[in-house]
Scaffold this motif. Sequence first.
Motif, PDB file in Angstrom:
ATOM      1  N   LYS A   1       0.835  -1.201   0.000  1.00 53.21           N
ATOM      2  CA  LYS A   1       0.000   0.000   0.000  1.00 53.21           C
ATOM      3  C   LYS A   1       0.866   1.245   0.000  1.00 53.21           C
ATOM      4  O   LYS A   1       1.892   1.303   0.671  1.00 53.21           O
ATOM      5  CB  LYS A   1      -0.879   0.006   1.255  1.00 53.21           C
ATOM      6  CG  LYS A   1      -1.908  -1.092   1.279  1.00 53.21           C
ATOM      7  CD  LYS A   1      -2.519  -1.313   2.631  1.00 53.21           C
ATOM      8  CE  LYS A   1      -3.208  -0.127   3.215  1.00 53.21           C
ATOM      9  NZ  LYS A   1      -3.883  -0.442   4.482  1.00 53.21           N
TER      10      LYS A   1
ATOM     11  N   GLU B   1       0.205   5.688  -0.226  1.00 50.56           N
ATOM     12  CA  GLU B   1      -0.665   6.837  -0.439  1.00 50.56           C
ATOM     13  C   GLU B   1      -0.208   7.516  -1.729  1.00 50.56           C
ATOM     14  O   GLU B   1       0.984   7.814  -1.887  1.00 50.56           O
ATOM     15  CB  GLU B   1      -0.575   7.789   0.745  1.00 50.56           C
ATOM     16  CG  GLU B   1      -1.083   7.158   2.037  1.00 50.56           C
ATOM     17  CD  GLU B   1      -0.933   8.055   3.247  1.00 50.56           C
ATOM     18  OE1 GLU B   1      -0.802   9.281   3.080  1.00 50.56           O
ATOM     19  OE2 GLU B   1      -0.938   7.511   4.361  1.00 50.56           O
TER      20      GLU B   1
ATOM     21  N   TYR C   1      -1.515  -1.024  -4.222  1.00 50.82           N
ATOM     22  CA  TYR C   1      -2.781  -0.470  -3.739  1.00 50.82           C
ATOM     23  C   TYR C   1      -2.598   0.983  -3.337  1.00 50.82           C
ATOM     24  O   TYR C   1      -1.680   1.306  -2.583  1.00 50.82           O
ATOM     25  CB  TYR C   1      -3.251  -1.295  -2.530  1.00 50.82           C
ATOM     26  CG  TYR C   1      -4.522  -0.828  -1.879  1.00 50.82           C
ATOM     27  CD1 TYR C   1      -5.763  -1.217  -2.381  1.00 50.82           C
ATOM     28  CD2 TYR C   1      -4.501  -0.021  -0.752  1.00 50.82           C
ATOM     29  CE1 TYR C   1      -6.949  -0.806  -1.775  1.00 50.82           C
ATOM     30  CE2 TYR C   1      -5.674   0.400  -0.136  1.00 50.82           C
ATOM     31  CZ  TYR C   1      -6.895   0.005  -0.649  1.00 50.82           C
ATOM     32  OH  TYR C   1      -8.048   0.407  -0.045  1.00 50.82           O
ATOM     33  N   HIS C   2      -3.456   1.853  -3.854  1.00 50.74           N
ATOM     34  CA  HIS C   2      -3.470   3.255  -3.430  1.00 50.74           C
ATOM     35  C   HIS C   2      -4.337   3.369  -2.187  1.00 50.74           C
ATOM     36  O   HIS C   2      -5.542   3.132  -2.238  1.00 50.74           O
ATOM     37  CB  HIS C   2      -4.044   4.150  -4.527  1.00 50.74           C
ATOM     38  CG  HIS C   2      -3.044   4.552  -5.558  1.00 50.74           C
ATOM     39  ND1 HIS C   2      -3.437   5.045  -6.776  1.00 50.74           N
ATOM     40  CD2 HIS C   2      -1.694   4.548  -5.578  1.00 50.74           C
ATOM     41  CE1 HIS C   2      -2.357   5.326  -7.492  1.00 50.74           C
ATOM     42  NE2 HIS C   2      -1.290   5.022  -6.786  1.00 50.74           N
ATOM     43  N   SER C   3      -3.717   3.725  -1.066  1.00 49.80           N
ATOM     44  CA  SER C   3      -4.466   3.864   0.183  1.00 49.80           C
ATOM     45  C   SER C   3      -4.887   5.320   0.394  1.00 49.80           C
ATOM     46  O   SER C   3      -4.367   6.226  -0.243  1.00 49.80           O
ATOM     47  CB  SER C   3      -3.624   3.379   1.366  1.00 49.80           C
ATOM     48  OG  SER C   3      -2.424   4.109   1.462  1.00 49.80           O
ATOM     49  N   ASN C   4      -5.829   5.507   1.290  1.00 49.37           N
ATOM     50  CA  ASN C   4      -6.396   6.807   1.652  1.00 49.37           C
ATOM     51  C   ASN C   4      -7.114   7.484   0.489  1.00 49.37           C
ATOM     52  O   ASN C   4      -8.321   7.615   0.510  1.00 49.37           O
ATOM     53  CB  ASN C   4      -5.371   7.736   2.295  1.00 49.37           C
ATOM     54  CG  ASN C   4      -4.934   7.229   3.653  1.00 49.37           C
ATOM     55  OD1 ASN C   4      -5.627   6.442   4.288  1.00 49.37           O
ATOM     56  ND2 ASN C   4      -3.786   7.664   4.108  1.00 49.37           N
TER      57      ASN C   4
ATOM     58  N   LYS D   1      -8.240   4.357  -2.715  1.00 49.59           N
ATOM     59  CA  LYS D   1      -8.514   3.063  -2.077  1.00 49.59           C
ATOM     60  C   LYS D   1      -8.812   2.000  -3.121  1.00 49.59           C
ATOM     61  O   LYS D   1      -9.882   1.419  -3.164  1.00 49.59           O
ATOM     62  CB  LYS D   1      -9.663   3.173  -1.069  1.00 49.59           C
ATOM     63  CG  LYS D   1      -9.318   4.013   0.131  1.00 49.59           C
ATOM     64  CD  LYS D   1     -10.418   3.973   1.167  1.00 49.59           C
ATOM     65  CE  LYS D   1     -10.023   4.836   2.353  1.00 49.59           C
ATOM     66  NZ  LYS D   1     -11.035   4.854   3.393  1.00 49.59           N
TER      67      LYS D   1
ATOM     68  N   LEU E   1     -11.630  -0.890  -2.863  1.00 53.90           N
ATOM     69  CA  LEU E   1     -11.766  -1.565  -1.583  1.00 53.90           C
ATOM     70  C   LEU E   1     -13.208  -2.039  -1.400  1.00 53.90           C
ATOM     71  O   LEU E   1     -13.452  -3.152  -0.909  1.00 53.90           O
ATOM     72  CB  LEU E   1     -11.358  -0.636  -0.436  1.00 53.90           C
ATOM     73  CG  LEU E   1     -11.458  -1.219   0.972  1.00 53.90           C
ATOM     74  CD1 LEU E   1     -10.608  -2.481   1.125  1.00 53.90           C
ATOM     75  CD2 LEU E   1     -11.056  -0.165   1.998  1.00 53.90           C
TER      76      LEU E   1
ATOM     77  N   LEU F   1      -6.133  -6.983   3.798  1.00 57.57           N
ATOM     78  CA  LEU F   1      -6.599  -5.652   3.414  1.00 57.57           C
ATOM     79  C   LEU F   1      -7.940  -5.344   4.072  1.00 57.57           C
ATOM     80  O   LEU F   1      -8.207  -4.207   4.447  1.00 57.57           O
ATOM     81  CB  LEU F   1      -6.713  -5.550   1.890  1.00 57.57           C
ATOM     82  CG  LEU F   1      -7.088  -4.188   1.322  1.00 57.57           C
ATOM     83  CD1 LEU F   1      -6.027  -3.143   1.644  1.00 57.57           C
ATOM     84  CD2 LEU F   1      -7.293  -4.287  -0.176  1.00 57.57           C
TER      85      LEU F   1
ATOM     86  N   GLY G   1      -6.595  -3.437   8.114  1.00 56.17           N
ATOM     87  CA  GLY G   1      -6.531  -2.321   7.177  1.00 56.17           C
ATOM     88  C   GLY G   1      -5.285  -1.455   7.237  1.00 56.17           C
ATOM     89  O   GLY G   1      -4.930  -0.826   6.264  1.00 56.17           O
ATOM     90  N   ARG G   2      -4.605  -1.436   8.369  1.00 57.49           N
ATOM     91  CA  ARG G   2      -3.440  -0.559   8.497  1.00 57.49           C
ATOM     92  C   ARG G   2      -2.122  -1.232   8.083  1.00 57.49           C
ATOM     93  O   ARG G   2      -1.101  -0.570   7.978  1.00 57.49           O
ATOM     94  CB  ARG G   2      -3.337  -0.029   9.924  1.00 57.49           C
ATOM     95  CG  ARG G   2      -4.526   0.867  10.288  1.00 57.49           C
ATOM     96  CD  ARG G   2      -4.397   1.525  11.638  1.00 57.49           C
ATOM     97  NE  ARG G   2      -3.143   2.241  11.854  1.00 57.49           N
ATOM     98  CZ  ARG G   2      -2.858   3.476  11.428  1.00 57.49           C
ATOM     99  NH1 ARG G   2      -3.770   4.138  10.742  1.00 57.49           N
ATOM    100  NH2 ARG G   2      -1.702   4.032  11.689  1.00 57.49           N
TER     101      ARG G   2
ATOM    102  N   SER H   1       0.722  -2.440   5.839  1.00 61.41           N
ATOM    103  CA  SER H   1       1.139  -1.880   4.547  1.00 61.41           C
ATOM    104  C   SER H   1       1.747  -2.895   3.582  1.00 61.41           C
ATOM    105  O   SER H   1       1.873  -2.616   2.394  1.00 61.41           O
ATOM    106  CB  SER H   1       2.127  -0.741   4.768  1.00 61.41           C
ATOM    107  OG  SER H   1       3.303  -1.232   5.391  1.00 61.41           O
TER     108      SER H   1
END
Length: 134
Positions: free
Chosen positions: A7, A9, A50-53, A56, A96, A110, A114-115, A117
């Motif tokens: 993951k 951002e 994966y693009h987080s925040n 998603k 997501l 995932l 969720g946190r 990485s």
Amino acid sequence: MNHWLVKSEPFKYSWEKFNKDGRTFWDGVRNYQARNNLREMKEGDLVLFYHSNEGKNVVGVAKVAKEAYQDPTTSDPNWVVVDLVPVETLKNPVTLAQIKAEESLKDISLVKQGRLSVMPLRAEEFDKILEMGS
């Protein structure tokens, strides 16, 4: 071969930037479980990006080009990086929400952690996400 999901951002390191760079070391991991996952990665393993925040969503596939070595951004020997290279961009990013709605993916990290990485995936989970993105 093992399968993974990493993951990032997008404002810190996006799939687009990764493709432009052509190769990167995956640094900044400061969670022991994620670090242990990096240590388990082998050259040739496939990795979902994966693009987080923001976004998603899973946006692409990468490959491990170099196995774990000392993180060059810190002198602390506890932290490692792996080198990744981009392989392909997914035709349709997999959100997501789509992953959570898919029964066969309900137990992946995932969704459950969720946190985290850097996380392992079973081959069938990896393949299902790829199928959803094609």
